[in-house]
Scaffold this motif. Sequence first.
Motif, PDB file in Angstrom:
ATOM      1  N   ALA A  60      41.863  23.052  13.841  1.00 25.16           N
ATOM      2  CA  ALA A  60      40.907  23.079  12.756  1.00 25.16           C
ATOM      3  C   ALA A  60      39.861  21.957  13.043  1.00 25.16           C
ATOM      4  O   ALA A  60      38.579  21.952  12.874  1.00 25.16           O
ATOM      5  N   ASP A  61      40.353  20.646  13.467  1.00 23.72           N
ATOM      6  CA  ASP A  61      39.338  19.516  13.784  1.00 23.72           C
ATOM      7  C   ASP A  61      38.532  19.917  14.654  1.00 23.72           C
ATOM      8  O   ASP A  61      37.447  19.683  14.904  1.00 23.72           O
ATOM      9  N   ARG A  64      35.216  22.204  14.075  1.00 17.75           N
ATOM     10  CA  ARG A  64      34.049  21.681  13.374  1.00 17.75           C
ATOM     11  C   ARG A  64      33.068  21.349  14.374  1.00 17.75           C
ATOM     12  O   ARG A  64      33.064  20.622  15.136  1.00 17.75           O
ATOM     13  N   ASP A  65      31.811  22.145  13.959  1.00 15.67           N
ATOM     14  CA  ASP A  65      30.543  21.687  14.640  1.00 15.67           C
ATOM     15  C   ASP A  65      30.682  22.278  16.046  1.00 15.67           C
ATOM     16  O   ASP A  65      29.631  21.702  16.710  1.00 15.67           O
ATOM     17  N   SER A  88      37.153  25.865   9.052  1.00 16.51           N
ATOM     18  CA  SER A  88      36.445  24.997   9.545  1.00 16.51           C
ATOM     19  C   SER A  88      35.446  25.241  10.455  1.00 16.51           C
ATOM     20  O   SER A  88      34.695  24.570  11.039  1.00 16.51           O
ATOM     21  N   LYS A  90      31.742  26.605  11.933  1.00 13.95           N
ATOM     22  CA  LYS A  90      30.440  26.237  11.669  1.00 13.95           C
ATOM     23  C   LYS A  90      29.691  27.890  11.795  1.00 13.95           C
ATOM     24  O   LYS A  90      30.048  28.507  12.568  1.00 13.95           O
TER      25      LYS A  90
END
Length: 308
Positions: A60-61, A64-65, A88, A90
């Motif tokens: 999940a981390d 991100r982006d 998560s 983007k």
Amino acid sequence: MSVLFDRIALIGIGLIGSSLAHDIRRLGLTKEIVVATRSADTLKRAEELGLGDRYTTSSADAVRDADLIIVSVPVGASESVAKEIAGSLKPGAIVTDVGSTKASVIAQMQPHMPDTVHFIPGHPLAGTEKSGPDAGFPGLFEGRWCIFTPVAGTAETALKRLRGFWEALGSKVDEMDAEHHDKVLAIVSHLPHIIAYNIVGTADDLETVTESEVIKYSASGFRDFTRLAASDPTMWRDVCLHNRDAILEMLARFSEDLAYLQRAIRWGEGDKIFELFTRTRAIRRSIVQAGQDVDAPDFGRPHALDKK
Ligand code: NAP
């Protein structure tokens, strides 16, 4: 080469994930590679090998982006990864995978993908019998096919971007529907591996009868099956379980054809045997002509006198 995606997240960093990392870095296709894998040990090894710019055990981390997310885990783990990353992602990101089966991966991942991302299932037809982050190497995908099995309604622009990515790695890209992919792969990849696992297993069972002669004389044919049969057990268990119907269909065909050959041998029908063996030899020639293998004898293995 130019940056194609600002941030790429690699979920799974085994043979395929690490080969992607090598090529992405070598070709400068992104500004940042984020590596995620479930175990701390594999993550540590990936870091030692310098495969990414950032490392985490949280998928999940990692996403991100990220503008491109490539999931490279055994196909049976696709759903749990999809669930973990879903919240998560983007908006506008492309999520793809490299799994060897496609209908099952779509069934596992698509329901969890938000409408704001482009989910494009993929499968590079490139690999070796090795696994883990040390197994990867640059150039694995060069000259090899990558098959996309897009779901209905996939944006053409996203397909074009992902196609550009694989072409930058030197791959040729094809598109087909997932069911067709699974049938084709059942015969060109899954069945050969199952046959190899089976024949090596049979020989292992016979080992007591032959008193180690199987290994001693393996260069007379057996050895070539052992490369396939040394492939990752988790990956291939999942392939068998997740392409069950197509594999069973191909196994049924295979058993029928084997019975035909068995009968020809029993009844001394040399013409039938010769005709089959001639036909199959021509297939090897077409694979070489298509640039999918080299024409070197014995798959290019070095022999004693080669060194002199
Ligand atoms: P691999 O070398 O065994 O690496 C597997 C990666 O997936 C590792 O990062 C591993 O993490 C992670 N993983 C394993 N089980 C997981 C689980 N249950 N949940 C989450 N992550 C898990 O595998 P690979 O050869 O790169 O294969 C990856 C995918 O590519 C498979 O779907 C395979 O079908 C496909 N593929 C393979 C080949 C080939 O020749 N090998 C060719 C084309 C496509 P940890 O080590 O941290 O546990």
